[in-house]
Design a protein around this motif. Structure first.
Motif, PDB file in Angstrom:
ATOM      1  N   LEU A 171       0.850  -1.178   0.000  1.00  0.00           N
ATOM      2  CA  LEU A 171       0.000   0.000   0.000  1.00  0.00           C
ATOM      3  C   LEU A 171       0.891   1.236   0.000  1.00  0.00           C
ATOM      4  N   MET A 172       0.463   2.273  -0.725  1.00  0.00           N
ATOM      5  CA  MET A 172       1.233   3.513  -0.756  1.00  0.00           C
ATOM      6  C   MET A 172       0.276   4.696  -0.721  1.00  0.00           C
ATOM      7  N   GLY A 173       0.658   5.742   0.030  1.00  0.00           N
ATOM      8  CA  GLY A 173      -0.134   6.967   0.104  1.00  0.00           C
ATOM      9  C   GLY A 173       0.779   8.153   0.337  1.00  0.00           C
ATOM     10  N   ARG A 174       0.190   9.322   0.623  1.00  0.00           N
ATOM     11  CA  ARG A 174       1.002  10.510   0.898  1.00  0.00           C
ATOM     12  C   ARG A 174       0.304  11.341   1.962  1.00  0.00           C
ATOM     13  N   SER A 175       1.086  12.204   2.619  1.00  0.00           N
ATOM     14  CA  SER A 175       0.533  13.014   3.703  1.00  0.00           C
ATOM     15  C   SER A 175       0.563  14.501   3.392  1.00  0.00           C
ATOM     16  N   GLY A 176       1.005  14.865   2.208  1.00  0.00           N
ATOM     17  CA  GLY A 176       1.024  16.269   1.808  1.00  0.00           C
ATOM     18  C   GLY A 176       0.516  16.398   0.383  1.00  0.00           C
ATOM     19  N   GLY A 177       1.244  17.180  -0.435  1.00  0.00           N
ATOM     20  CA  GLY A 177       0.884  17.292  -1.831  1.00  0.00           C
ATOM     21  C   GLY A 177       1.295  16.055  -2.605  1.00  0.00           C
ATOM     22  N   ALA A 178       1.059  16.056  -3.907  1.00  0.00           N
ATOM     23  CA  ALA A 178       1.428  14.924  -4.754  1.00  0.00           C
ATOM     24  C   ALA A 178       2.911  14.608  -4.589  1.00  0.00           C
ATOM     25  N   THR A 179       3.219  13.349  -4.464  1.00  0.00           N
ATOM     26  CA  THR A 179       4.603  12.939  -4.244  1.00  0.00           C
ATOM     27  C   THR A 179       4.851  11.584  -4.890  1.00  0.00           C
ATOM     28  N   ARG A 180       6.122  11.184  -4.945  1.00  0.00           N
ATOM     29  CA  ARG A 180       6.492   9.902  -5.523  1.00  0.00           C
ATOM     30  C   ARG A 180       7.043   8.965  -4.451  1.00  0.00           C
ATOM     31  N   GLY A 181       6.861   7.681  -4.693  1.00  0.00           N
ATOM     32  CA  GLY A 181       7.424   6.663  -3.825  1.00  0.00           C
ATOM     33  C   GLY A 181       7.956   5.528  -4.669  1.00  0.00           C
ATOM     34  N   ASN A 210      -1.398  10.937  -5.710  1.00  0.00           N
ATOM     35  CA  ASN A 210      -2.019  12.231  -5.468  1.00  0.00           C
ATOM     36  C   ASN A 210      -3.007  12.221  -4.307  1.00  0.00           C
ATOM     37  N   GLN A 211      -3.590  11.052  -4.000  1.00  0.00           N
ATOM     38  CA  GLN A 211      -4.607  10.992  -2.962  1.00  0.00           C
ATOM     39  C   GLN A 211      -3.992  10.626  -1.619  1.00  0.00           C
ATOM     40  N   SER A 212      -4.664  11.017  -0.545  1.00  0.00           N
ATOM     41  CA  SER A 212      -4.156  10.751   0.797  1.00  0.00           C
ATOM     42  C   SER A 212      -4.469   9.338   1.259  1.00  0.00           C
ATOM     43  N   SER A 213      -5.440   8.678   0.647  1.00  0.00           N
ATOM     44  CA  SER A 213      -5.760   7.304   1.033  1.00  0.00           C
ATOM     45  C   SER A 213      -4.668   6.351   0.555  1.00  0.00           C
ATOM     46  N   MET A 214      -4.517   5.233   1.267  1.00  0.00           N
ATOM     47  CA  MET A 214      -3.530   4.227   0.898  1.00  0.00           C
ATOM     48  C   MET A 214      -4.062   3.412  -0.282  1.00  0.00           C
ATOM     49  N   SER A 215      -3.250   3.303  -1.323  1.00  0.00           N
ATOM     50  CA  SER A 215      -3.666   2.609  -2.544  1.00  0.00           C
ATOM     51  C   SER A 215      -2.908   1.299  -2.711  1.00  0.00           C
ATOM     52  N   GLU A 216      -3.576   0.282  -3.220  1.00  0.00           N
ATOM     53  CA  GLU A 216      -2.971  -1.027  -3.464  1.00  0.00           C
ATOM     54  C   GLU A 216      -2.154  -0.993  -4.751  1.00  0.00           C
ATOM     55  N   LEU A 217      -0.864  -1.379  -4.653  1.00  0.00           N
ATOM     56  CA  LEU A 217       0.024  -1.404  -5.802  1.00  0.00           C
ATOM     57  C   LEU A 217       0.793  -2.720  -5.815  1.00  0.00           C
ATOM     58  N   SER A 218       1.399  -3.039  -6.950  1.00  0.00           N
ATOM     59  CA  SER A 218       2.186  -4.275  -7.017  1.00  0.00           C
ATOM     60  C   SER A 218       3.177  -4.204  -8.166  1.00  0.00           C
ATOM     61  N   LEU A 219       4.200  -5.035  -8.086  1.00  0.00           N
ATOM     62  CA  LEU A 219       5.139  -5.228  -9.184  1.00  0.00           C
ATOM     63  C   LEU A 219       5.486  -6.709  -9.242  1.00  0.00           C
ATOM     64  N   THR A 220       5.932  -7.175 -10.408  1.00  0.00           N
ATOM     65  CA  THR A 220       6.237  -8.596 -10.575  1.00  0.00           C
ATOM     66  C   THR A 220       7.611  -8.794 -11.201  1.00  0.00           C
ATOM     67  N   VAL A 237       5.978  10.258   1.772  1.00  0.00           N
ATOM     68  CA  VAL A 237       5.246   9.159   1.157  1.00  0.00           C
ATOM     69  C   VAL A 237       5.137   8.051   2.195  1.00  0.00           C
ATOM     70  N   SER A 238       4.013   7.337   2.187  1.00  0.00           N
ATOM     71  CA  SER A 238       3.742   6.318   3.196  1.00  0.00           C
ATOM     72  C   SER A 238       3.587   4.947   2.555  1.00  0.00           C
ATOM     73  N   PHE A 239       3.989   3.910   3.304  1.00  0.00           N
ATOM     74  CA  PHE A 239       3.882   2.526   2.832  1.00  0.00           C
ATOM     75  C   PHE A 239       3.271   1.662   3.930  1.00  0.00           C
ATOM     76  N   ASP A 240       2.648   0.565   3.524  1.00  0.00           N
ATOM     77  CA  ASP A 240       2.023  -0.325   4.495  1.00  0.00           C
ATOM     78  C   ASP A 240       1.766  -1.691   3.852  1.00  0.00           C
ATOM     79  N   ASN A 241       1.561  -2.702   4.700  1.00  0.00           N
ATOM     80  CA  ASN A 241       1.113  -4.035   4.303  1.00  0.00           C
ATOM     81  C   ASN A 241       1.928  -4.614   3.147  1.00  0.00           C
ATOM     82  N   ALA A 242       3.228  -4.788   3.362  1.00  0.00           N
ATOM     83  CA  ALA A 242       4.110  -5.371   2.338  1.00  0.00           C
ATOM     84  C   ALA A 242       3.888  -6.877   2.264  1.00  0.00           C
ATOM     85  N   ARG A 243       3.670  -7.386   1.052  1.00  0.00           N
ATOM     86  CA  ARG A 243       3.447  -8.819   0.836  1.00  0.00           C
ATOM     87  C   ARG A 243       4.243  -9.288  -0.373  1.00  0.00           C
TER      88      ARG A 243
END
Length: 213
Positions: free
Chosen positions: A101-111, A140-150, A179-185
């Motif tokens: 999961l990735m989100g942000r706590s300010g303006g648009a940012t990269r992680g 761009n959004q403050s909510s945590m979004s589900e992302l993945s890579l393979t 930038v924020s991260f969570d729930n690494a799988r």
């Protein structure tokens, strides 16, 4: 018809399934924090190796951010990072899926999220390893979004048998925010052999023909 479907079922039962790879403190819950409180650098995040430059530039936060897993999320500012070398090694002919999961706590940012093989991990930096897969995305959004890579490993080569490392990093763009991260799988699934794929295809074809008859 029953024979055809039974044949397909037996072949499918031999197919591989994804298995979960253990990540310690995968959701950053090891620090017990009150609502809205922080766990700052330079102290290391439990089970994670992290950089700690410029003061409170990475740590753990108990927040009400939408979409998070558990109570806490991890955060990084600028080029600060945190990583974990796992006990699992790269297996041949295997598809690895790294979800987070990735989100942000300010303006648009990269992680950035990365998957590494081998090398030495110190202060959130992998030295002498091989970057298997990585992605840097703007959020761009403050909510945590589900992302993945393979990443799909080769049949043989230098990376096979090397320890896996996962890594998160903040933005390197001046002026961008935390930038924020969570729930690494991380999961692994063996790539089916060509012969198995052929048998599966033939079995499905035979079943379809019998059904039409």
């Amino acid at each position: 018809m029953r024979i055809a479907f039974l044949f397909v079922g037996v072949v499918l039962s031999t197919a591989s399934f994804a298995t979960s790879i253990t990540i310690s403190n995968h959701s950053f819950e090891a620090q017990t924090l009150g609502s809205g409180s922080f766990f700052y650098s330079p102290t290391q995040i439990t089970d994670w190796s992290s950089t700690a430059t410029g003061g409170a530039d990475r740590g753990v936060w108990n927040t009400g951010a939408p979409g998070k897993d558990g109570n806490n999320i991890a955060f990084a500012y600028a080029n600060n990072a945190f990583a974990q070398q796992l006990t699992a090694t790269v297996q041949a002919d295997t598809v690895y899926t790294f979800q987070y999961l990735m989100g942000r706590s300010g303006g648009a940012t990269r992680g950035t999220a990365e998957l590494w093989a081998g090398g030495t991990l110190l202060n959130g930096v992998v030295t002498g390893g091989t970057l298997l897969a990585g992605q840097t995305l703007q959020i761009n959004q403050s909510s945590m979004s589900e992302l993945s890579l393979t990443y799909t490993s080769p049949t043989s080569g230098a990376v096979v048998g090397q320890l896996l490392t996962i890594r998160f990093a903040g933005s390197t763009i001046p002026g961008e925010n935390y930038v924020s991260f969570d729930n690494a799988r991380l999961s692994a699934e063996a790539v089916p052999e060509p012969a198995t794929l052929t048998v599966l295809a033939l079995g499905a074809l035979a079943a379809a023909r019998r059904r039409r008859k």
